[in-house]
Design an enzyme around this catalytic site. Structure first.
Site, PDB file in Angstrom:
ATOM      1  N   CYS A 281      41.490  51.472  39.256  1.00  0.00           N
ATOM      2  CA  CYS A 281      42.098  51.128  37.972  1.00  0.00           C
ATOM      3  C   CYS A 281      42.733  52.324  37.282  1.00  0.00           C
ATOM      4  CB  CYS A 281      41.058  50.492  37.049  1.00  0.00           C
ATOM      5  SG  CYS A 281      39.729  51.624  36.552  1.00  0.00           S
TER       6      CYS A 281
ATOM      7  N   CYS B 132      39.033  59.659  38.483  1.00  0.00           N
ATOM      8  CA  CYS B 132      40.383  59.306  38.024  1.00  0.00           C
ATOM      9  C   CYS B 132      40.654  59.828  36.624  1.00  0.00           C
ATOM     10  CB  CYS B 132      40.597  57.790  38.081  1.00  0.00           C
ATOM     11  SG  CYS B 132      39.683  56.859  36.830  1.00  0.00           S
TER      12      CYS B 132
ATOM     13  N   ASP C 264      32.117  52.498  18.840  1.00  0.00           N
ATOM     14  CA  ASP C 264      30.738  52.126  18.517  1.00  0.00           C
ATOM     15  C   ASP C 264      30.039  53.287  17.818  1.00  0.00           C
ATOM     16  OD1 ASP C 264      29.929  49.414  19.803  1.00  0.00           O
ATOM     17  OD2 ASP C 264      31.093  50.394  21.352  1.00  0.00           O
TER      18      ASP C 264
ATOM     19  N   LEU D 250      37.131  69.387  14.871  1.00  0.00           N
ATOM     20  CA  LEU D 250      35.829  68.779  14.601  1.00  0.00           C
ATOM     21  C   LEU D 250      34.792  69.580  15.380  1.00  0.00           C
ATOM     22  CD1 LEU D 250      33.952  66.466  13.595  1.00  0.00           C
ATOM     23  CD2 LEU D 250      34.582  65.225  15.671  1.00  0.00           C
TER      24      LEU D 250
ATOM     25  N   GLY E 170      42.426  29.651  53.267  1.00  0.00           N
ATOM     26  CA  GLY E 170      41.931  28.288  53.421  1.00  0.00           C
ATOM     27  C   GLY E 170      40.548  28.169  54.005  1.00  0.00           C
TER      28      GLY E 170
ATOM     29  N   GLU F  81      35.672  29.214  50.365  1.00  0.00           N
ATOM     30  CA  GLU F  81      36.177  28.726  49.085  1.00  0.00           C
ATOM     31  C   GLU F  81      35.330  27.631  48.435  1.00  0.00           C
ATOM     32  OE1 GLU F  81      40.958  29.121  49.256  1.00  0.00           O
ATOM     33  OE2 GLU F  81      40.076  27.981  50.896  1.00  0.00           O
TER      34      GLU F  81
END
EC number: 1.2.3.7
Length: 1374
Positions: A50, A80, A374, A414, A1126, A1302
């Site tokens: 990602c 990453c 948070d 900071l 399939g 499936e």
């Protein structure tokens, strides 16, 4: 001057990877560790999933050495996000560093393989390192020495070790088992199917068969040679960038000032760099300043006034520091505050992000960029302060003032945050007791974190109780809310002022809650805004409600249970306020059972053999397309896509006058050879263009391909392109199915793909006692989320030929498309696919344009070109599952027997046909699962200006099965009947089955009715139904539901080729048309080849299975490979191999018999050696074509699921699922169990969690791991029990086996309708409170938290309080 002084530092970057020393004198400071590992080392295990720190595919172990205390710190990190320059003096361990096929696999690799924990294998290396990191750190604790073979790890830690890792294949249960097998407190009986022991064996035998783990012989994570090279600072210069390591605040300030005076150079301040995962820095910076070596920023100071945490302290270290303050058994108020802050911090991101992400970085993102933090919320409630430095001035600000300031300049530093210690309140009077209460709250799609919250909150209150009356009052309170669609966390001042000094009563609570609802209001444009406000109300109610409830239960321990959470889902989890650690922390998953029968008839077929190559996948040695080393002069591609749904493309230009750095070319439709075609993919229903021409017809359409010298440069350049659109004099785009109907925009469905109606619907409706007319449903889309993004590599070859490596489910189709696009004969193109890192239909037609674009660029530029789509581009272009709108009318008897069903279905197919015209056939096959009496349908495949939708695991069947269940639910609700009874009444008999299905088979093959009864018994359905009712009677804010559903799923077996060759040493190579996607196709094929060749019956006891290798797909070596989709490609590939082996056996048998007469005993090697001497043909091809009797067949299964819904948040907890599925005679029960569980969990994702949304132009906006949430280990059923039903001999099946890839996905509807049952209980409760005006029961897909909460009542708290107040008033009057 300061800048010059720093420049005199070292200019070399020194670190180690898997014990190998690396020294780099020149580095681009923007390079990530992942990019370096993948492009400049041989280590391929570290994957790009990602690029956001959201999937865990890229995890490595980062080890740091502190020479002062001679201590090594081991951290799992996202490579990453980790900048390479930040690992100076560190050691990196990847899964290759643990072990490999040459030197021996690590016990982690062996156990992952043995517990069947790897399917496609793309996520497995990251999983292994997550576990390894947990093991390494557990061994550093002072816990008792574990038994041999185990570690100091606990079961809970083992499960949480992989809480941030994503897997799309397995369903996680098997992965959790592999991890838990290392835990000191594991009960081996709780672990599922594995290759190490058999059921019933005693514990000592089981332990002895586990691959050995001994921490004393573990890998050294930090090599000795590196310890003497550890340096504190260095500078790297390149032509583009500089990297600085200031070692004091003063030096940092001077550096910032000097750089600012240098013509406004662009500066990037770096601590953990995890913010890049959210804000995606694509710009190039001039200067990088690493803050991690500034001592003032990395302090953790503790004194009697509180805890001070430096800005660069990682979240993990902050958690540890806060927990260190709470070691006692009896916690003071201040200690409880620290502990609860730590617990809430553990829900931020995932462990491997918390290990590098800094507290200060998180707060600065909240301050400067409105990040939904948070940390900001919980520290705001705790009364925290921050210290900042502006020039020479030091300021101490309240966190509230800090957040409310305008975004701070980069020069403002900071330095730290101070969390005050809340001293126990000294009671001024013996008449009352006073305490500090502190609670944190968070509502997010994933309980353990790795998901942004819809809203977070934290409340601190000084509460007093009068001993005489038991009344409770709030002396003061702090109520903080954040992440709800506001610029930053806020304090609800009006509510605080209202509550301060008031005695708590229902009336006061009601008024305060109304004030909260008015105070916590998201900004315009925020999704689910009303839901977020309702969460604020629910959280405050949860905080204050127990204090009012305690009025009637006065005791000396009046607040002991506060904070046990009204919204807790399990009563046993309630913890004493003063003794929070006494209760055992519950595990994520509980005991799961696997029931199956091993058939000996076709050995080794039918045995639970571990997946072929599983250990290679765990060790990172399994090669995927992007792991193939780049050839010399290789270029890299990135797509430019349209952001408009229907427009003329006037021009495509880079925003700068010159080409961006590294860019070689811009390829578009104009570069297609004159003998070629603008074709990107093709199905039997029609083509799709490779690139838009003068018109773009949907948002996300490929417009051009940027080609550059690196993938990063190509990706960056693709974002620097300006596309000029012209929309004048064009009709508006078609963006809804309703508009498609108005404008008659449909794809034609060939007559042979459009099913026939069943029975006479008019007659059935006339016979009905009741009718439901024109009821409506909407179903959304779903993204594949294969872990390996679309990828391809194209290499020009001699004589105008091309070799293309593609991650594809259908290399043959890619082959044909590339040849047509380039105007080449097909023998000039070769497409090779070894394995695919997850497909689910998304690597079928959707992979072809990627391979074709690479081929076009390579052919045009005569250089190798490769492409690995970034996750955002992949998600925007993928198409995904078909959305649809359904209108149905149904007639039924008083008994619940349905007599007729009429359906009108509008399918949103997107812009190109793809496989969409096959959808009516697929859907009706699944709709027929019940005996409807008569079935009529009108299914329109709508052509819209969206990306073309494609096959996704169970395409059409998944939606249709859900529709069928929704109809049943609606009928039961209308009749006020038990829905399970209505399902049972409408199940097929074999006679009705024959009327609905041509492929119904013999009566003995219809196993659904027996499984339906069996699952009721094995799951204790009747008993648990009563328990659920009792639970719902006794719980106001949690409701449970339980549901049983069947599945009938028709599959088609397609022609498939196979080739088997026996080499001179007796080893065997096999080629098949099917592609290994993680479904175990290679494993089953190997088993089949071993079984079929064993018919030769040689002497010597040779294990043929170990001699067989399945090799990669090559479209010029084995033609007519077709689709891998399939669910039936494994069995058809097996049959093709069996036929090839049968030919070989027929050739070898006469020779074997002759040798046996001559020599008495004939070994396999002897036979093959002689066959070579006699020039016997030991290569055999076959092409399996199923006959009409075996081409189609039905699959059956059933599932029972139980869930719990939280009425305050809408969160649905999946408690238990029991599944029974008919695999015929399973070719491999271990593989099939993995497929069943993986499909089921993927179905849960579609129905409950995954929202694949677009904007008003149809452009996908759920385009990252931040916005799209697939199931994780904390969002799957806590208990999954699976039984593989052996339905015996099926003469028309491949060795009596049946498909399982499936159909089990459809059984996830049991979870969805269990949630619906729980919601109905909540609505009935609301009705009992006098709520007559509830919203219509429109249960949507996916049933995410906002949807569930809305149906349970966004104002349920207010309604409850009004009812409660009214009830008390009535009681007083009486």
């Amino acid at each position: 001057m300061e800048e010059e002084q720093i420049e005199r530092g070292t200019k070399s970057l020194v670190f180690a990877v898997n014990g190998q020393r690396f020294e780099l004198s020149s580095v681009d400071p923007s390079m990530t560790l992942l990019e370096f590992l993948r492009t400049q080392t041989p280590f391929t295990s570290v994957k790009l999933g990602c690029g956001e720190g959201g999937c865990g595919a890229c995890i490595v172990l980062l080890s740091k050495y502190d020479p002062v205390i001679d201590h090594v710190e081991d951290l799992t990190v996202s490579s990453c996000l980790t900048l390479l320059c930040s690992v100076n003096g560190c050691a990196i361990t990847t899964t290759e560093g643990l072990g490999n096929s040459k030197d021996g696999f690590h016990s982690i690799h062996q156990r992952f393989a043995g517990f069947h924990s790897s399917q496609c294998g793309f996520c497995t290396p990251g999983m292994c390192i997550s576990l390894f990191g947990a093991l390494v750190n557990a061994e550093k604790t002072d816990r008792p020495k574990p038994s041999p073979g185990f570690s100091k790890l606990t079961v809970v830690e083992a499960e949480k070790a992989i809480a941030g890792n994503l897997c799309r294949c397995t369903g996680y249960r098997s992965i959790a088992d592999a991890c838990k097998s290392f835990a000191a407190d594991v009960d081996l009986e709780d672990l599922g199917l594995n290759c190490f022991w058999k059921k019933g064996e005693n514990p000592d035998v089981k332990v002895s068969r586990l691959p050995s783990y001994d921490h004393n012989n573990e890998i050294c994570t930090f090599p000795e040679f590196l310890k003497c090279e550890v340096k504190s600072s260095f500078l790297l210069d390149s032509q583009k960038s500089s990297w600085y390591n200031p070692v004091s605040v003063k030096q940092l300030q001077s550096l910032l000032k000097a750089i600012k005076g240098n013509n406004g150079a662009r500066i990037k301040l770096v601590a953990g760099n995890t913010g890049m995962g959210y804000y995606k820095d694509l710009q190039q910076y001039d200067k990088y300043i690493n803050l991690c070596h500034v001592p003032e920023l990395s302090i953790i100071g503790k004194d009697r006034t509180g805890i001070e945490i430096g800005a660069t302290v990682t979240i993990s270290k902050a958690i540890k520091a806060l927990k260190t303050e709470t070691n006692g058994e009896i916690l003071s108020e201040s200690e409880m505050v620290f502990k609860k802050i730590a617990v809430q911090m553990e829900k931020i991101a995932s462990q491997f992000v918390r290990n590098t992400g800094s507290v200060g970085g998180n707060l600065m993102m909240a301050q400067r960029k409105c990040f939904p933090s948070d940390i900001a919320t919980i520290l705001l409630a705790a009364g925290s302060f921050v210290n900042i430095i502006t020039d020479t001035m030091h300021e101490k600000l309240s966190l509230e003032d800090f957040l409310e300031r305008p975004p701070l300049d980069s020069e403002i530093i900071l330095t730290s945050v101070k969390i005050p210690k809340w001293e126990p309140i000294k009671n001024e009077s013996s008449e009352k007791d006073c305490k500090i209460l502190f609670e944190t709250y968070r509502a997010a799609p994933r309980p353990l974190g790795n998901a942004l919250p819809y809203l977070n909150a934290a409340f601190l209150a000084e509460v007093c109780r009068w001993k005489s009356s038991g009344e409770i009052a709030l002396n003061k309170c702090v109520l903080a809310f954040g992440a709800y669609g506001t610029k930053h966390s806020i304090r609800a001042r009006k509510v605080e002022e209202f509550l301060t000094g008031k005695k708590l009563t229902l009336d006061v609570l009601y008024e305060s809650i109304k004030l909260v609802g008015a105070s916590v209001v998201p900004e315009d444009g925020t999704t689910s805004s009303v839901y977020r406000s309702s969460l604020a109300v629910g959280f405050l109610f949860d905080f204050l409600g127990p204090l009012i409830d305690n009025v009637a239960k006065i005791s000396n321990h009046w607040l002991d249970n506060h904070g046990s959470a009204t919204i807790s889902t399990v009563d046993e989890d309630k913890q004493n306020y003063e003794q929070p650690d006494h209760a055992k922390v519950p595990t994520l998953l509980s005991l799961s059972k696997h029931v199956f029968e091993v058939t000996k008839e076709y050995q080794p077929v039918g045995e639970p053999v571990k997946k072929s190559g599983a250990a290679l996948q765990a060790s990172g040695e399994a090669i995927f397309v992007d792991d193939i080393p780049s050839p010399m002069n290789c270029l890299y591609g990135a797509f430019i896509y349209s952001t408009k749904p229907f427009a003329k493309v006037k021009s495509i230009k880079f925003k700068s006058k010159s080409l961006p750095y590294g860019v070689s070319a811009l390829i578009s439709f104009k570069d297609i050879p004159k003998d070629g075609e603008n074709i990107g993919s093709k199905s039997i229903f029609g083509p799709e263009p490779l690139f838009a021409d003068e018109m773009t017809r949907y948002a996300g359409e490929r417009i051009a391909l940027v080609v550059a010298d690196t993938q990063k440069h190509a990706d960056v350049a693709s974002n620097l392109v300006a596309v000029d659109y012209d929309m004048e004099n064009l009709e508006p785009p078609i963006l809804t199915v309703e508009e498609a109907v108005k404008r008659s925009s449909f794809f034609e469905v060939p007559p042979f793909f459009y099913p026939k109606q069943v029975g006479d619907v008019s007659k059935g409706m006339a016979e009905a006692d009741h009718k439901i007319l024109s009821a409506k449903m909407k179903l959304g889309s779903q993204y594949y989320f294969y872990m390996e993004n679309q990828s391809a590599l194209a290499l020009p070859d001699e004589d105008n030929c091309l070799v293309v490596y593609s991650s594809s489910q259908c290399p043959e189709f890619s082959h044909c498309t590339i040849a047509r696009c380039l105007g080449l004969p097909q023998h000039n193109v070769r497409v090779i696919t070894r394995r695919v890192g997850g497909g689910f239909g998304g690597k079928a037609l959707k992979s072809i344009p990627v391979a074709t674009a690479c081929a076009l660029a390579a052919h045009t530029l005569q250089r190798p070109v490769r492409m690995y789509l970034n996750r955002k581009t992949d998600m925007i272009m993928a198409g995904g599952r078909h959305p649809m709108e359904i209108t149905y009318s149904v007639g039924f008897k008083y008994s619940g027997k349905i007599t007729a069903l009429q359906l009108d279905i509008l399918i949103n197919a997107g812009i190109s046909p793809d496989i969409s015209p096959a959808m009516p056939h697929n859907m009706v096959g699944a709709l027929k699962k019940y005996d409807w009496g008569a079935l009529s349908f009108d299914i329109k495949v709508c052509k819209t200006n969206h990306s073309s939708k494609s096959a996704m695991r169970g395409p059409g069947e998944t939606q249709a099965s859900l529709i069928a269940e929704a109809v049943i639910e609606h009928v039961a609700s209308t009749l006020s009947m038990d829905v399970d009874s209505v399902r049972s009444i409408n199940l097929h008999t074999h006679d009705s089955l024959k009327m609905f299905y041509v492929s119904s088979g013999e009566a003995l093959e219809y196993s659904l009715t027996s499984m339906w009864d069996k699952i009721a018994m094995s799951s204790s359905l009747n008993h648990r139904t009563e328990v659920v009712k009792e639970f719902n009677r006794n719980n106001v804010w949690q409701k449970r539901g339980i549901s049983r559903v069947p599945v009938v799923h028709e599959v088609i077996v397609r022609p498939t080729p196979g080739k088997v060759g026996i080499l001179s040493d007796g080893s065997v190579i096999v080629e098949v048309g099917g592609i290994e996607l993680g479904q175990g196709l290679w494993t089953k094929v190997k088993q089949m080849a071993a079984f079929a060749l064993s018919a030769i019956k040689c002497d010597g006891g040779v294990e043929l299975l170990d001699k067989i290798r399945v090799i990669q797909s090559d479209t010029l070596s084995l033609i007519q490979g077709g689709f891998t989709s399939g669910s039936t490609t494994s069995e058809s590939s097996c049959e093709a191999v069996r036929l090839s082996c049968k030919t070989l056996v027929e050739r070898l048998t006469p020779l074997k018999e002759r040798l046996q007469v001559q020599m008495g005993s004939v070994t396999w090697e002897m036979l093959i050696s002689q066959a070579y001497l006699e020039a016997l043909n030991l290569s055999a091809n076959s092409f399996f074509v199923p006959d009409l009797n075996s081409m189609q067949y039905l699959n059956y299964g059933a599932a029972v699921s139980e869930v719990e819904v939280n009425l305050l948040t809408g969160e649905t907890t999946f408690l238990r699922s029991d599944i029974i599925y008919d695999c015929g005679k399973s070719l491999n029960p271990a593989v099939d169990l993995g497929q069943i569980e993986g499909a089921f969990v993927q179905g849960i994702g579609f129905l409950m969690l995954e929202d694949y949304t677009t904007n008003s132009d149809g452009l996908v906006v759920a385009d990252s791991t931040w916005s799209y949430k697939i199931p994780t280990i904390d969002t799957i059923p806590k208990q999954i029990n699976v039984e593989i039903h052996n339905s015996g001999h099926h003469k028309n099946r491949v060795l009596s086996s049946k498909a399982c890839g499936e159909p089990p996905l459809l059984l996830a509807a049991s979870v969805y309708f269990a949630a619906q049952a729980a919601i109905k209980e909540a609505r009935e409760q609301m009705f009992s409170w006098g709520c007559r005006d509830q919203p219509a029961f429109n249960f949507q897909v996916p049933a995410m938290m906002p949807i569930v909460k809305e149906l349970c009542g966004l104002d349920c708290v207010e309604r409850y309080l009004k009812w409660k107040i009214g009830s008390e008033t009535s009681s007083e009057l009486c």
